[in-house]
Write an enzyme that holds these catalytic residues in place. Structure first.
Site, PDB file in Angstrom:
ATOM      1  N   ARG A 103       1.957   8.776  -6.517  1.00  0.00           N
ATOM      2  CA  ARG A 103       1.508  10.083  -7.047  1.00  0.00           C
ATOM      3  C   ARG A 103       1.723  10.289  -8.544  1.00  0.00           C
ATOM      4  O   ARG A 103       1.493  11.392  -9.038  1.00  0.00           O
ATOM      5  CB  ARG A 103       2.177  11.242  -6.289  1.00  0.00           C
ATOM      6  CG  ARG A 103       1.994  11.204  -4.781  1.00  0.00           C
ATOM      7  CD  ARG A 103       0.549  11.187  -4.361  1.00  0.00           C
ATOM      8  NE  ARG A 103       0.409  11.387  -2.909  1.00  0.00           N
ATOM      9  CZ  ARG A 103      -0.649  10.994  -2.213  1.00  0.00           C
ATOM     10  NH1 ARG A 103      -1.661  10.363  -2.827  1.00  0.00           N
ATOM     11  NH2 ARG A 103      -0.722  11.212  -0.921  1.00  0.00           N
ATOM     12  N   HIS A 129      -5.075  -0.921   5.671  1.00  0.00           N
ATOM     13  CA  HIS A 129      -4.775  -0.136   6.878  1.00  0.00           C
ATOM     14  C   HIS A 129      -5.840  -0.226   7.977  1.00  0.00           C
ATOM     15  O   HIS A 129      -6.394   0.783   8.409  1.00  0.00           O
ATOM     16  CB  HIS A 129      -4.494   1.336   6.538  1.00  0.00           C
ATOM     17  CG  HIS A 129      -5.402   1.934   5.505  1.00  0.00           C
ATOM     18  ND1 HIS A 129      -6.765   1.909   5.610  1.00  0.00           N
ATOM     19  CD2 HIS A 129      -5.124   2.552   4.329  1.00  0.00           C
ATOM     20  CE1 HIS A 129      -7.286   2.515   4.546  1.00  0.00           C
ATOM     21  NE2 HIS A 129      -6.316   2.906   3.755  1.00  0.00           N
ATOM     22  N   HIS A 171       0.823  -1.219   0.000  1.00  0.00           N
ATOM     23  CA  HIS A 171       0.000   0.000   0.000  1.00  0.00           C
ATOM     24  C   HIS A 171       0.856   1.268   0.000  1.00  0.00           C
ATOM     25  O   HIS A 171       1.258   1.770   1.043  1.00  0.00           O
ATOM     26  CB  HIS A 171      -0.889  -0.014   1.259  1.00  0.00           C
ATOM     27  CG  HIS A 171      -2.080   0.884   1.174  1.00  0.00           C
ATOM     28  ND1 HIS A 171      -3.358   0.445   1.443  1.00  0.00           N
ATOM     29  CD2 HIS A 171      -2.191   2.198   0.867  1.00  0.00           C
ATOM     30  CE1 HIS A 171      -4.202   1.455   1.302  1.00  0.00           C
ATOM     31  NE2 HIS A 171      -3.522   2.521   0.958  1.00  0.00           N
ATOM     32  N   ASP A 214      -9.278   2.673  -3.219  1.00  0.00           N
ATOM     33  CA  ASP A 214      -8.667   3.256  -2.016  1.00  0.00           C
ATOM     34  C   ASP A 214      -8.912   4.749  -1.903  1.00  0.00           C
ATOM     35  O   ASP A 214      -8.723   5.506  -2.846  1.00  0.00           O
ATOM     36  CB  ASP A 214      -7.158   3.000  -1.991  1.00  0.00           C
ATOM     37  CG  ASP A 214      -6.538   3.468  -0.679  1.00  0.00           C
ATOM     38  OD1 ASP A 214      -7.039   3.051   0.368  1.00  0.00           O
ATOM     39  OD2 ASP A 214      -5.583   4.255  -0.711  1.00  0.00           O
ATOM     40  N   ASP A 225       1.169   2.601   3.717  1.00  0.00           N
ATOM     41  CA  ASP A 225       0.266   3.674   3.271  1.00  0.00           C
ATOM     42  C   ASP A 225       1.068   4.969   3.046  1.00  0.00           C
ATOM     43  O   ASP A 225       0.588   6.071   3.351  1.00  0.00           O
ATOM     44  CB  ASP A 225      -0.879   3.896   4.260  1.00  0.00           C
ATOM     45  CG  ASP A 225      -2.015   4.727   3.658  1.00  0.00           C
ATOM     46  OD1 ASP A 225      -1.967   5.039   2.454  1.00  0.00           O
ATOM     47  OD2 ASP A 225      -2.949   5.066   4.415  1.00  0.00           O
ATOM     48  N   ASN A 281      -5.253   5.914  -6.929  1.00  0.00           N
ATOM     49  CA  ASN A 281      -5.832   7.268  -6.846  1.00  0.00           C
ATOM     50  C   ASN A 281      -4.852   8.324  -7.361  1.00  0.00           C
ATOM     51  O   ASN A 281      -4.525   9.295  -6.685  1.00  0.00           O
ATOM     52  CB  ASN A 281      -6.302   7.595  -5.425  1.00  0.00           C
ATOM     53  CG  ASN A 281      -5.184   7.599  -4.402  1.00  0.00           C
ATOM     54  OD1 ASN A 281      -4.144   6.968  -4.605  1.00  0.00           O
ATOM     55  ND2 ASN A 281      -5.367   8.314  -3.316  1.00  0.00           N
ATOM     56  N   PHE A 294      -4.870  14.350   4.288  1.00  0.00           N
ATOM     57  CA  PHE A 294      -4.545  13.200   5.122  1.00  0.00           C
ATOM     58  C   PHE A 294      -3.309  12.487   4.580  1.00  0.00           C
ATOM     59  O   PHE A 294      -3.139  12.386   3.371  1.00  0.00           O
ATOM     60  CB  PHE A 294      -5.700  12.188   5.088  1.00  0.00           C
ATOM     61  CG  PHE A 294      -6.967  12.672   5.728  1.00  0.00           C
ATOM     62  CD1 PHE A 294      -7.141  12.566   7.099  1.00  0.00           C
ATOM     63  CD2 PHE A 294      -7.997  13.192   4.954  1.00  0.00           C
ATOM     64  CE1 PHE A 294      -8.324  12.982   7.697  1.00  0.00           C
ATOM     65  CE2 PHE A 294      -9.187  13.613   5.543  1.00  0.00           C
ATOM     66  CZ  PHE A 294      -9.352  13.508   6.920  1.00  0.00           C
TER      67      PHE A 294
END
Ligand SMILES: [Zn+2]
Length: 431
Positions: A66, A233, A62, A153, A306, A96, A324
């Protein structure tokens, strides 16, 4: 490129090994694993691992790299350099990105050698088109392009029918559906865990049930469809209890826990420091205790970071407005050894299982997460005793959003080897 890794303590859960062995590498694979000095091979460069642990390369299920779209936060090249420095030989970037990785073309683009990755990339593709939670992506085509799992996610799949279809479709391909378990209908505008700390800071909190209610719903659907649910997570005692019960009932469920959730608490947010703002949020002491128990007893399958880079100008904002997430690749081993091994006496073998063997099995990576003869020479060499200070300014990540800046940790990566090649090395261990 070393031919021998000698004198190390080899810990390989796949073969139930923990002892002194020499490794012989050839053509990017493990050619031999033999007692010290017993190899038939003679010529070649030697990496002396005396006093060090030699483990199958770590695999992070995970991470957020970017790219495409937000290369000011991180690129595949910089993120995988941080991974290499953290001992990770393979990472699974989340979809994402911008655009969302919902197509074989983007999955292939991420894996293209042009991206300059320093470690192996196994993308987790979007489960639904645009991660809108309405129409499934083409799982079979994504798998052919190199995706190892599917997820939306950050945007949990809320609709029961879509989640059910996803689990059923992924099951046919033996892929897990990874769920970020958060009922976003009840976490709107929340920025941290609900409880006394949120109250004192005057911040809007979200309840643990936002996670456990989705996990419980997903477990029912996994039972119905015989699909493989992987809870990303996982952060609450209630969700962990649900996973434990489901495993006992034979439901195909796995889960991961991040180092920051087994290390930090919501009460560590003392001064609105946005490097303590993540999703899921830091939880209560009772939640953390449950995670530590699950990490020790086998309920938790993997440690995943993460890793979520954000630029300074984004994190340098009011707690309510900051994004976040934190970076985590370079601190994962040190936090795992310091907390799980030193403080909680969890054996190193179990930690290697959580970082390497289990993640490889979970996404079906043949010949990885193991040091068996014939497997890939993806190897992490670390010193479980070395104490060091993490300074985020020295991070290979483009972003510096870590709550662990300046922390003293025990357990340091000494070398990271991918396909037989040293991609990162600390100090002088080559002879
Ligand atoms: Zn997530």
């Amino acid at each position: 490129m070393p031919t021998f890794i000698k004198n190390g303590r080899v810990i390989d859960p796949s073969q139930n090994l923990d002892g002194l062995f020499d490794l012989v590498l050839a053509d990017g694979r493990i050619a031999e694993i033999v007692p010290p000095g017993k190899s038939k091979a003679t010529a070649g460069e030697t990496f002396d691992a005396k006093g060090l642990i030699v483990a199958p390369g770590f695999i992070d299920l995970h991470v957020h790299l970017r790219e495409p779209g937000q290369s000011y936060k991180e690129t595949i090249a910089t993120g995988t350099m941080a991974a290499a420095a953290g001992g990770f030989t393979s990472v699974c970037p989340m979809p994402n990105t911008s655009p969302i990785n919902d197509s074989p073309a983007i999955t292939r683009w991420m894996r293209d050698p042009e991206r300059g990755a320093h470690v192996n990339i196994f993308p987790v593709a979007a489960a639904s088109m645009g991660s809108q939670g309405e129409q499934l992506t083409d799982f079979a085509a994504l798998k052919r392009a190199g995706a190892v799992a599917v997820t939306d996610d950050g945007k949990p799949i809320l609709r029961d029918d879509i989640m059910q279809q996803a689990l059923a479709a992924a099951a046919k391909l033996k892929m897990p559906v990874v769920q970020h378990a958060e009922d976003t209908r009840i976490t709107r505008d929340a920025v941290m865990n609900s409880g006394p700390t949120a109250f004192r800071l005057g911040l809007r909190g979200w309840p643990p049930e936002a996670e456990s209610s989705i996990v419980e719903r997903d477990l029912r659907l996994a039972a119905e469809t015989k699909g493989h649910l992987h809870v990303a997570h996982l952060s609450t005692a209630a969700a962990l209890a649900a996973v434990r019960k489901a495993k006992q009932a034979g439901i195909h469920v796995t889960c991961e826990v991040t180092p920051h959730h087994f290390m930090l608490l919501d009460e560590d947010i003392t001064d609105y420091n946005t490097n303590f703002k993540m999703n899921p949020p830091l939880r209560s002491g009772q939640d953390r205790e449950a995670l530590l128990t699950g990490l020790a007893d086998g309920t938790v399958d993997c440690i995943a970071t993460d890793h979520a880079p954000h630029a300074h100008h984004e994190k340098n904002a009011e707690f309510d407005r900051a994004p976040f997430g934190i970076i985590g690749l370079e601190t994962a081993l040190g936090l795992s050894i310091s907390m799980l091994h030193v403080q909680r006496k969890i054996p190193l073998k179990r930690i290697v299982e959580l970082l390497s063997f289990n993640p490889a099995r979970l996404i079906g990576l043949e010949g990885r997460g193991t040091l068996a003869e014939g497997s890939r020479a993806d190897i992490t060499v670390f010193d479980p005793a070395e104490k060091w200070a993490f300074h985020v300014a020295h991070s290979f990540s483009k972003s510096k959003n870590s709550p662990f800046d300046g922390w003293r940790l025990q357990g340091k990566v000494v070398a990271t080897i991918v396909g037989g090649k040293i991609v990162w090395q600390s100090g002088e261990n080559r002879k």
